[in-house]
Design a protein around this motif. Structure first.
Motif, PDB file in Angstrom:
ATOM      1  N   ILE A  61       5.363  -1.562  10.677  1.00  0.00           N
ATOM      2  CA  ILE A  61       6.239  -0.507  10.160  1.00  0.00           C
ATOM      3  C   ILE A  61       7.640  -0.665  10.737  1.00  0.00           C
ATOM      4  O   ILE A  61       8.649  -0.554  10.021  1.00  0.00           O
ATOM      5  CB  ILE A  61       5.674   0.895  10.498  1.00  0.00           C
ATOM      6  N   LEU A  65      -4.853   2.819   7.409  1.00  0.00           N
ATOM      7  CA  LEU A  65      -4.280   1.506   7.123  1.00  0.00           C
ATOM      8  C   LEU A  65      -4.911   0.428   8.000  1.00  0.00           C
ATOM      9  O   LEU A  65      -5.219  -0.674   7.535  1.00  0.00           O
ATOM     10  CB  LEU A  65      -2.760   1.532   7.333  1.00  0.00           C
ATOM     11  N   ILE A 109      10.966   4.482   5.585  1.00  0.00           N
ATOM     12  CA  ILE A 109       9.586   4.938   5.700  1.00  0.00           C
ATOM     13  C   ILE A 109       9.560   6.247   6.483  1.00  0.00           C
ATOM     14  O   ILE A 109      10.035   6.316   7.623  1.00  0.00           O
ATOM     15  CB  ILE A 109       8.703   3.878   6.393  1.00  0.00           C
ATOM     16  N   ARG A 147       0.828  -1.208   0.000  1.00  0.00           N
ATOM     17  CA  ARG A 147       0.000   0.000   0.000  1.00  0.00           C
ATOM     18  C   ARG A 147       0.863   1.259   0.000  1.00  0.00           C
ATOM     19  O   ARG A 147       0.572   2.223  -0.705  1.00  0.00           O
ATOM     20  CB  ARG A 147      -0.931   0.010   1.217  1.00  0.00           C
ATOM     21  N   LEU A 148       1.912   1.251   0.790  1.00  0.00           N
ATOM     22  CA  LEU A 148       2.791   2.420   0.849  1.00  0.00           C
ATOM     23  C   LEU A 148       3.503   2.639  -0.487  1.00  0.00           C
ATOM     24  O   LEU A 148       3.651   3.771  -0.947  1.00  0.00           O
ATOM     25  CB  LEU A 148       3.822   2.239   1.967  1.00  0.00           C
ATOM     26  N   LYS A 149       3.942   1.555  -1.112  1.00  0.00           N
ATOM     27  CA  LYS A 149       4.628   1.676  -2.401  1.00  0.00           C
ATOM     28  C   LYS A 149       3.690   2.206  -3.485  1.00  0.00           C
ATOM     29  O   LYS A 149       4.125   2.921  -4.394  1.00  0.00           O
ATOM     30  CB  LYS A 149       5.187   0.312  -2.829  1.00  0.00           C
ATOM     31  N   TYR A 172       2.347   7.801   7.370  1.00  0.00           N
ATOM     32  CA  TYR A 172       3.590   7.232   6.854  1.00  0.00           C
ATOM     33  C   TYR A 172       3.663   7.402   5.331  1.00  0.00           C
ATOM     34  O   TYR A 172       2.662   7.364   4.629  1.00  0.00           O
ATOM     35  CB  TYR A 172       3.679   5.733   7.180  1.00  0.00           C
ATOM     36  N   ARG A 173       4.900   7.564   4.832  1.00  0.00           N
ATOM     37  CA  ARG A 173       5.129   7.638   3.393  1.00  0.00           C
ATOM     38  C   ARG A 173       6.362   6.795   3.049  1.00  0.00           C
ATOM     39  O   ARG A 173       7.396   6.887   3.710  1.00  0.00           O
ATOM     40  CB  ARG A 173       5.346   9.080   2.933  1.00  0.00           C
ATOM     41  N   TYR A 174       6.231   5.979   1.997  1.00  0.00           N
ATOM     42  CA  TYR A 174       7.349   5.135   1.568  1.00  0.00           C
ATOM     43  C   TYR A 174       8.415   5.976   0.884  1.00  0.00           C
ATOM     44  O   TYR A 174       8.111   6.842   0.071  1.00  0.00           O
ATOM     45  CB  TYR A 174       6.835   4.059   0.591  1.00  0.00           C
TER      46      TYR A 174
END
Length: 317
Positions: A38, A23, A48, A10-12, A55-57
């Motif tokens: 995480i 999430l 991350i 999901r982050l990617k 959160y952001r990848y």
């Protein structure tokens, strides 16, 4: 797919910040489970970003079988290992275990890496690419391409394209950048004893990716280097792996160009070379590379043809 894998996917797939609450609701787990997942991803090396809203990848140089498989245009199976004694041996064992081919085995670290004539080479965890491809050729023996040469061209062109550099090839299996070795390639064949025919080909390689120059042993400081000798890579290993194998399968499909490229990239042709055969040392000029990948050396009164399987150049001037 585990919660950790779902979160990573999901982050990617999302460039925006994803909140822990969103999430948790989407995956049907607690926010504590999200936080723990995480942390586990970060322990594995994934970058991350933590913000006030979630959160952001961030681009992470972590070997990822699914990412590689999605990027390689040819259908292949992929096994990514944290460490391996030798990916060449792993490929041999895969044959005995009845694994399907093409099979790519990639290791984050190789404990006992070896090249031609069982020579060891330097490896570093998470700073190199150590991989072997198991193939089951359909051609007759005399129809087989020169896999080591074709692979050398594929690796060199993939590096040139991604980094904007001009690599060179040392006959028969080494890739050089700025007059120092960055890649070693090894090809082995497995035969069927009952039919006396070729059954499998294994192509292995070690790529010095982001090993800092100062980390090389003293005896290698002037001989070897990395694609990113400052240790700061601008691409990921996954990207390079994908580019290498896409180029390899393209060349395998159309075999009309790789030999010409190999000759153009050779820094051996026209140079004085020294080699040994049957305990005798010869010095001559590398004059040509044959259509079967052999090196023709002009000794003055005669020409000698060197096979990669029996001989190695000890010096080039």
């Amino acid at each position: 797919m585990s919660t950790k894998e779902k979160i990573l996917a999901r982050l990617k797939a999302n460039e925006d910040v994803l909140s822990g609450e969103a999430l948790a609701q989407e995956l049907g787990v607690s926010r504590t489970a999200i936080w723990k997942a995480i942390k586990e991803l970060e322990k594995k090396g994934y970058q991350i970003q933590h913000t006030a809203t979630g959160y952001r990848y961030q681009p992470s140089d972590i070997l990822d079988a699914k990412e590689i498989q999605a990027g390689v245009q040819q259908a292949i199976d992929i096994s990514v290992q944290e460490t391996s004694t030798s990916t060449m041996k792993d490929a041999q064992l895969a044959v005995m275990d009845g694994k399907k081919s093409p099979l790519l085995i990639v290791a984050d670290m190789q404990e006992a890496p070896r090249g031609r004539f069982n020579r060891p080479f330097f490896a570093a965890k998470q700073q190199g690419i150590y991989m072997s491809m198991l193939l089951e050729p359909k051609e007759q023996l005399q129809e087989l391409p020169q896999y080591t040469i074709l692979m050398a061209v594929a690796v060199a062109e993939a590096i040139d394209e991604l980094l904007g550099v001009d690599t060179q090839i040392k006959w028969v299996n080494d890739i050089y950048l700025n007059q120092k070795k960055i890649v070693g390639i090894l090809s082995e064949a497995m035969t069927d004893i009952e039919t006396n025919s070729l059954k499998y080909v294994i192509i292995g390689m070690g790529i010095n990716f982001s090993i800092p120059q100062e980390n090389y042993p003293e005896e290698l400081q002037e001989k070897a280097t990395s694609l990113f000798p400052d240790g700061k890579a601008t691409i990921t290993r996954n990207q390079l792996i994908i580019n290498i194998w896409n180029r390899f399968f393209d060349l395998l499909t159309d075999q009309t160009t790789y030999l010409g490229t190999y000759r153009k990239k050779s820094f051996v042709l026209g140079k004085k070379v020294t080699f040994k055969r049957k305990d005798h040392t010869y010095v001559g000029t590398a004059a040509a590379i044959t259509d079967t990948g052999e090196l023709v050396v002009d000794l003055g009164e005669e020409k000698m043809i060197l096979s990669s399987g029996e001989i190695s150049l000890s010096s080039i001037q």
